[in-house]
Design a protein around this motif. Structure first.
Motif, PDB file in Angstrom:
ATOM      1  N   PHE A  41       0.855  -1.185   0.000  1.00 28.59           N
ATOM      2  CA  PHE A  41       0.000   0.000   0.000  1.00 28.59           C
ATOM      3  C   PHE A  41       0.890   1.234   0.000  1.00 28.59           C
ATOM      4  O   PHE A  41       1.815   1.321   0.812  1.00 28.59           O
ATOM      5  CB  PHE A  41      -0.890   0.035   1.247  1.00 28.59           C
ATOM      6  N   ILE A  63      -0.861   5.071  11.294  1.00 28.82           N
ATOM      7  CA  ILE A  63      -0.771   4.135  10.169  1.00 28.82           C
ATOM      8  C   ILE A  63      -0.496   2.719  10.674  1.00 28.82           C
ATOM      9  O   ILE A  63      -1.036   1.751  10.146  1.00 28.82           O
ATOM     10  CB  ILE A  63       0.276   4.629   9.149  1.00 28.82           C
ATOM     11  N   ARG A 116      -1.688   1.528  13.382  1.00 27.02           N
ATOM     12  CA  ARG A 116      -2.985   1.032  13.836  1.00 27.02           C
ATOM     13  C   ARG A 116      -3.891   0.706  12.647  1.00 27.02           C
ATOM     14  O   ARG A 116      -4.611  -0.295  12.654  1.00 27.02           O
ATOM     15  CB  ARG A 116      -3.653   2.045  14.775  1.00 27.02           C
ATOM     16  N   ALA A 117      -3.841   1.560  11.613  1.00 25.50           N
ATOM     17  CA  ALA A 117      -4.637   1.288  10.411  1.00 25.50           C
ATOM     18  C   ALA A 117      -4.173  -0.006   9.747  1.00 25.50           C
ATOM     19  O   ALA A 117      -4.985  -0.799   9.263  1.00 25.50           O
ATOM     20  CB  ALA A 117      -4.520   2.460   9.440  1.00 25.50           C
ATOM     21  N   THR A 169      -5.606  -2.909  11.697  1.00 28.57           N
ATOM     22  CA  THR A 169      -7.053  -3.109  11.726  1.00 28.57           C
ATOM     23  C   THR A 169      -7.660  -3.221  10.335  1.00 28.57           C
ATOM     24  O   THR A 169      -8.632  -3.938  10.142  1.00 28.57           O
ATOM     25  CB  THR A 169      -7.741  -1.942  12.468  1.00 28.57           C
ATOM     26  N   LEU A 170      -7.097  -2.502   9.347  1.00 27.35           N
ATOM     27  CA  LEU A 170      -7.740  -2.445   8.029  1.00 27.35           C
ATOM     28  C   LEU A 170      -6.913  -3.121   6.939  1.00 27.35           C
ATOM     29  O   LEU A 170      -7.454  -3.814   6.080  1.00 27.35           O
ATOM     30  CB  LEU A 170      -7.984  -0.969   7.653  1.00 27.35           C
ATOM     31  N   LEU A 171      -5.595  -2.908   6.965  1.00 30.40           N
ATOM     32  CA  LEU A 171      -4.787  -3.326   5.817  1.00 30.40           C
ATOM     33  C   LEU A 171      -4.279  -4.762   5.927  1.00 30.40           C
ATOM     34  O   LEU A 171      -3.901  -5.354   4.928  1.00 30.40           O
ATOM     35  CB  LEU A 171      -3.603  -2.367   5.635  1.00 30.40           C
TER      36      LEU A 171
END
Lengths: 81, 81
Positions: A43, A59, A61-62, A65-67
Motif C-alpha cells: 500500500f 498508520i 494502527r490502520a 485493523t484495516l490493511l
C-alpha cells in the motif's frame, strides 16, 4: 508530499497458494533460479509534508485493523520519498 | 540466501478501485491523514547466494511477462537481505 508504504505479507508458517503458483510457473517460462516465492500486498499512502510520529502511529494502527489480518499476516511500515 | 523483491503497482494514470476503497475506509476509522492510497503487489523471490546480474536480468523478464501486466502496471526489482 511523502509516501508511507505498508507491506503486508503472509506469515512464514501460512501456506501461500498465489506464491506457489508463481513459483510453479517460473520454471515453465525458463526461469529456474527461484527457491521460493511469496506474494503479498503493498500500500502506498500519500500524506502532506513529512509524516509525523503521530501519523506513523496512526498508520501502524490502520495497518493492524484495516490493511492486514494479524492472524495470518505480518506488516511493515516505512517512509519513502 | 537472498531475497529479490518485485513491487508491482498500477500506473499512475490507471484507476485503482482497491486503493480508493482503502482511502474511503480510513476516515471512517478515524484516520484522516491520507491524501491518496494505491494498492499493489509485492513478490518475494528467494534465491541461493547473492543474486547474479544474469539472475536479475531474468527476474526483470519474469516481472514483465508473468508478474505484471505492462499495459497497466509498472514494476521495480530490488534485492533485500
Amino acid at each position: 508530499m511523502a509516501t508511507i508504504v505498508v507491506e503486508v505479507m503472509l506469515k512464514p508458517e501460512i501456506l501461500d497458494p498465489q506464491g506457489q503458483a508463481v513459483a510453479a510457473a517460473l520454471p515453465r517460462l525458463g526461469f529456474t533460479f527461484a527457491k521460493e516465492v511469496r506474494q503479498g500486498k503493498r500500500f502506498e499512502i500519500s500524506v502532506d509534508g513529512t509524516p509525523t510520529a503521530e501519523q506513523l502511529a496512526d498508520i501502524e494502527r490502520a495497518a493492524q485493523t484495516l490493511l492486514s489480518n494479524p492472524v495470518i499476516e505480518s506488516f511493515r511500515v516505512k517512509v519513502e520519498g
